[in-house]
Design a protein around this motif. Structure first.
Motif: not given
Length: 94
Positions: A76-90
Motif C-alpha cells: 500500500x505504498x507508492x514507489x517510483x524508479x529514479x531512472x524512469x522519472x529522469x527519462x520522462x523529463x524532456x
C-alpha cells in the motif's frame, strides 16, 4: 611470439602480480558501472519524487493517471524508479 618470450622471463610471483593487477583494474571498472546503474535504479517514495520534481501531489496523481509516470505499489505504498522519472523529463527547445 614476443608475448610468449616475455612471459617465459617472468617469475611466478611477477606473473601472479601481473594477473592480479589486471583483474583488480577490471573489477574496479565493473564496480563503477554497477554503482552508476544502482544509483539510477533507486526506488523513491512519493515525498521524494515531489521534492525532486518540485511539484504538488495532485500534479503527480494526474501524471500517474495519464501514464506519464509509472508507479510501483508495494504494501500500500507508492514507489517510483529514479531512472524512469529522469527519462520522462524532456528538455525545452529555446
Amino acid at each position: 611470439m614476443e608475448n610468449s618470450i616475455l612471459l617465459q622471463n617472468l617469475s611466478t610471483e611477477q606473473l601472479t602480480d601481473l594477473i592480479g593487477n589486471v583483474f583488480d583494474s577490471k573489477f574496479k571498472d565493473i564496480q563503477k558501472i554497477q554503482n552508476t546503474q544502482n544509483e539510477n535504479e533507486d526506488l523513491m517514495t512519493r515525498e521524494q519524487v515531489l521534492e525532486l520534481l518540485q511539484i504538488n501531489a495532485s500534479t503527480l496523481w494526474h501524471w500517474q493517471n495519464k501514464g506519464r509516470i509509472i508507479v510501483y505499489k508495494f504494501a500500500n505504498k507508492c514507489y517510483y524508479k529514479r531512472s524512469e522519472l529522469m527519462a520522462t523529463i524532456t528538455p525545452l527547445n529555446k
